[in-house]
Write an enzyme that holds these catalytic residues in place. Structure first.
Site, mmCIF file in Angstrom:
data_model
loop_
_atom_site.group_PDB
_atom_site.id
_atom_site.type_symbol
_atom_site.label_atom_id
_atom_site.label_comp_id
_atom_site.label_asym_id
_atom_site.label_seq_id
_atom_site.Cartn_x
_atom_site.Cartn_y
_atom_site.Cartn_z
ATOM 1 N N ARG A 83 0.851 -1.196 0.000
ATOM 2 C CA ARG A 83 0.000 0.000 0.000
ATOM 3 C C ARG A 83 0.882 1.240 0.000
ATOM 4 O O ARG A 83 1.785 1.373 0.835
ATOM 5 C CB ARG A 83 -0.927 -0.002 1.221
ATOM 6 C CG ARG A 83 -1.797 1.239 1.286
ATOM 7 C CD ARG A 83 -2.861 1.163 2.380
ATOM 8 N NE ARG A 83 -3.566 2.445 2.430
ATOM 9 C CZ ARG A 83 -3.691 3.204 3.510
ATOM 10 N NH1 ARG A 83 -3.212 2.811 4.683
ATOM 11 N NH2 ARG A 83 -4.321 4.374 3.449
ATOM 12 N N HIS A 127 -3.551 10.855 0.854
ATOM 13 C CA HIS A 127 -3.053 10.625 2.218
ATOM 14 C C HIS A 127 -2.508 11.977 2.704
ATOM 15 O O HIS A 127 -1.336 12.105 3.063
ATOM 16 C CB HIS A 127 -1.996 9.518 2.213
ATOM 17 C CG HIS A 127 -1.794 8.847 3.550
ATOM 18 N ND1 HIS A 127 -1.900 7.488 3.742
ATOM 19 C CD2 HIS A 127 -1.479 9.356 4.762
ATOM 20 C CE1 HIS A 127 -1.645 7.191 5.014
ATOM 21 N NE2 HIS A 127 -1.395 8.312 5.656
ATOM 22 N N GLU A 172 -8.192 8.076 6.187
ATOM 23 C CA GLU A 172 -8.537 8.671 7.480
ATOM 24 C C GLU A 172 -9.038 10.107 7.411
ATOM 25 O O GLU A 172 -8.357 11.036 7.871
ATOM 26 C CB GLU A 172 -7.328 8.609 8.427
ATOM 27 C CG GLU A 172 -6.830 7.208 8.699
ATOM 28 C CD GLU A 172 -5.798 7.169 9.828
ATOM 29 O OE1 GLU A 172 -5.328 8.229 10.260
ATOM 30 O OE2 GLU A 172 -5.477 6.053 10.286
ATOM 31 N N ASN A 298 -8.294 1.327 9.616
ATOM 32 C CA ASN A 298 -7.012 1.475 10.301
ATOM 33 C C ASN A 298 -7.284 1.374 11.792
ATOM 34 O O ASN A 298 -8.126 2.113 12.320
ATOM 35 C CB ASN A 298 -6.370 2.843 10.015
ATOM 36 C CG ASN A 298 -5.889 2.960 8.579
ATOM 37 O OD1 ASN A 298 -5.934 1.994 7.805
ATOM 38 N ND2 ASN A 298 -5.419 4.146 8.215
ATOM 39 N N TYR A 300 -5.560 1.415 15.584
ATOM 40 C CA TYR A 300 -4.414 1.627 16.471
ATOM 41 C C TYR A 300 -4.767 1.438 17.949
ATOM 42 O O TYR A 300 -4.057 0.772 18.663
ATOM 43 C CB TYR A 300 -3.807 3.020 16.237
ATOM 44 C CG TYR A 300 -3.060 3.094 14.912
ATOM 45 C CD1 TYR A 300 -1.766 2.613 14.805
ATOM 46 C CD2 TYR A 300 -3.678 3.584 13.767
ATOM 47 C CE1 TYR A 300 -1.088 2.636 13.594
ATOM 48 C CE2 TYR A 300 -3.007 3.609 12.539
ATOM 49 C CZ TYR A 300 -1.712 3.135 12.467
ATOM 50 O OH TYR A 300 -1.049 3.144 11.268
ATOM 51 N N GLU A 358 -4.177 -0.452 7.992
ATOM 52 C CA GLU A 358 -3.052 -0.018 8.829
ATOM 53 C C GLU A 358 -3.219 -0.583 10.232
ATOM 54 O O GLU A 358 -4.333 -0.628 10.762
ATOM 55 C CB GLU A 358 -2.968 1.516 8.979
ATOM 56 C CG GLU A 358 -2.409 2.232 7.786
ATOM 57 C CD GLU A 358 -2.346 3.755 7.988
ATOM 58 O OE1 GLU A 358 -2.152 4.212 9.135
ATOM 59 O OE2 GLU A 358 -2.510 4.460 6.981
#
Ligand code: FCB
Length: 448
Positions: A83, A127, A172, A298, A300, A358
């Site tokens: 990616r 991005h 995001e 994504n 985290y 991610e």
């Protein structure tokens, strides 16, 4: 299997995508090379006090020149997907109009390099590195930027659409809009919730409007958008805290998920933001809900919130959990949070396919004199999140791929080079890459 058992590749379906994730601004460098225009992040870095270590990304990992060795490393690791993102100001230095052939040629070389090495290219169109020229005209606050994004998408997908068959429109939107226009942490640096919400509406609209363009230029491609999502729990068992979870979730997660899945903006969140609600024109919500092929997630960290009348428009505030494991960023390490998040997304939205685009961690890494990086916390983070992923797959969540953030240590936005997220350590003085123990293990896992 629990989140403590280390899985093997054979525990996953044979057609699972295994990748690494990167982004243009964070690794490419070559900030002024070959006709590239200025981006909002170039401008932001130049403003004193914006980046914690006072750095910029003009050189970063110099991936623009060193990409063959980076792709070699990814190939040797055994990933089958890669990616990356495309820097809009390399393609259209002033955002629209004149196309910079050298910029397109770079991505030709990059994509061909992936294909030669058996790496399936997964391209993100945005991005966060918006051309500064568009920011000068209002950036994501103006609807013209939506049209500019569609034009940019057309240029890129006409050129690469024969070879790139996985497209992610945006990465995001929470970060590019809320952190950029409201929390004043990211470019362009603003403090207005109304601006952030208007920007997010335009970002989502540009996603929707670009889908038919990608379909036309890249036949058979899979298209999606990537959101940063968080599982949220209550600080106590009280009804007040439970209500705070719902409010916080409304802005953090549902604000993006609901319109993408055809429900419009959440009514409870709209009521709470009041006058800050965005202008939405007839047809916008239909465009945003244009069907896609996958949802990029994504993950985290989870969040815990409590009811707090002074806690901003959602009247909720974050609570620091005591005694939990944290990364160098202070983010809670919670593999179980990944299971909870994926299960929730499936239950509430039922996307046909989820791609985990991610997941990763930052810690203080030390390069030993022997040329090793014994990053045991990152290794453990990776292993336990893969175990969690396996749990979600077994529970029937249609997650089909995992992309580790990131291949390389890189420019971590407002934190500059202070945060290392790579599977490979980068010595910025020499540009030497060294696979960390986590990267070596990922390679063994993939080659098993
Ligand atoms: C995500 C971003 C990515 C990187 C990681 C650590 O929010 O998409 O660029 O900064 O966090």
């Amino acid at each position: 299997m629990t989140t403590h058992t280390i899985p093997t590749r054979q525990d996953f379906p044979a057609d699972f995508r295994w990748g690494v994730s990167t982004s243009s601004f964070q690794i490419e460098g070559a900030g002024q090379a070959d006709g590239k225009g200025e981006s909002i992040w170039d401008r932001f870095c130049a403003e004193p006090g914006r980046i914690r270590d006072g750095s910029n990304a003009l050189v970063a990992c110099d991936h623009y020149h060193l990409f063959p060795q980076d792709l070699d490393m990814a190939q040797a690791m055994g990933v089958n997907a890669y990616r990356f993102s495309i820097a809009w100001p390399r393609i259209l230095p002033t955002g629209r109009g004149a196309v910079n052939e050298a910029g397109l040629a770079f991505y030709d070389r990059l994509v061909d390099g992936m294909l030669e090495r058996g790496l399936d290219p997964w391209a993100t169109l945005y991005h966060w590195d918006l051309p500064q020229a568009l920011q000068d005209e209002g950036g994501w606050l103006t609807r013209d930027t939506v049209a500019a994004f569609v034009e940019y998408t057309d240029v890129v997908t006409r050129r690469l659409g024969d070879r790139v068959k996985h497209w992610i429109t945006h990465n995001e939107p929470w970060c590019s809009c809320m952190m950029g226009y409201w929390e004043n942490i990211h470019a362009p640096g603003g403090t207005s919730l109304a601006d952030a919400l208007q920007a997010s509406h335009h970002v989502l609209l540009s996603h929707g409007q670009s889908i038919p363009v990608i379909r036309r230029n890249s036949p058979g491609a899979d298209i999606g958008i990537t959101l940063s999502l968080h599982p949220i729990t209550a600080a106590s068992g009280s009804a007040e805290d439970a209500a705070a979870v719902k409010r916080h979730d409304g802005l953090r997660n549902r604000w993006f998920l609901d319109p993408l899945f055809g429900r419009g903006y959440p009514a409870d969140t709209l009521a709470l933001v009041g006058d800050a609600a965005p202008t939405v024109l007839p047809g916008d919500l239909e465009a945003i809900a244009t069907p896609t092929d996958f949802l990029g997630v994504n993950y985290y960290f989870p969040e815990m919130v409590k009811d707090d009348p002074a806690g901003g428009p959602m009247r909720a505030s974050l609570v620091e959990k005591e005694g939990v494991e944290r990364t160098g960023f202070g983010w809670e390490v919670s593999p179980q949070g990944l299971v909870d998040l994926l299960t929730r997304v499936q239950r509430d939205y039922n996307p046909a396919v989820i791609q985990l685009t991610e997941n990763g961690s930052t810690f203080e890494d030390v390069l030993t004199p022997e040329g090793r990086v014994h990053d045991k916390e990152r290794l453990s983070y990776l292993q336990r999140h893969l175990a969690a992923l396996k749990q979600a797959v077994d529970a029937g969540v249609p997650v089909k791929g995992y992309f580790a953030w990131s291949l390389l240590d890189n420019f971590e936005w407002a934190e500059g080079y202070l945060r290392r997220f790579g599977l490979a350590y980068v010595d910025y003085a020499t540009q030497q890459r060294t696979l960390k123990d986590s990267g070596l293990w990922y390679g063994r896992f993939l080659n098993e």
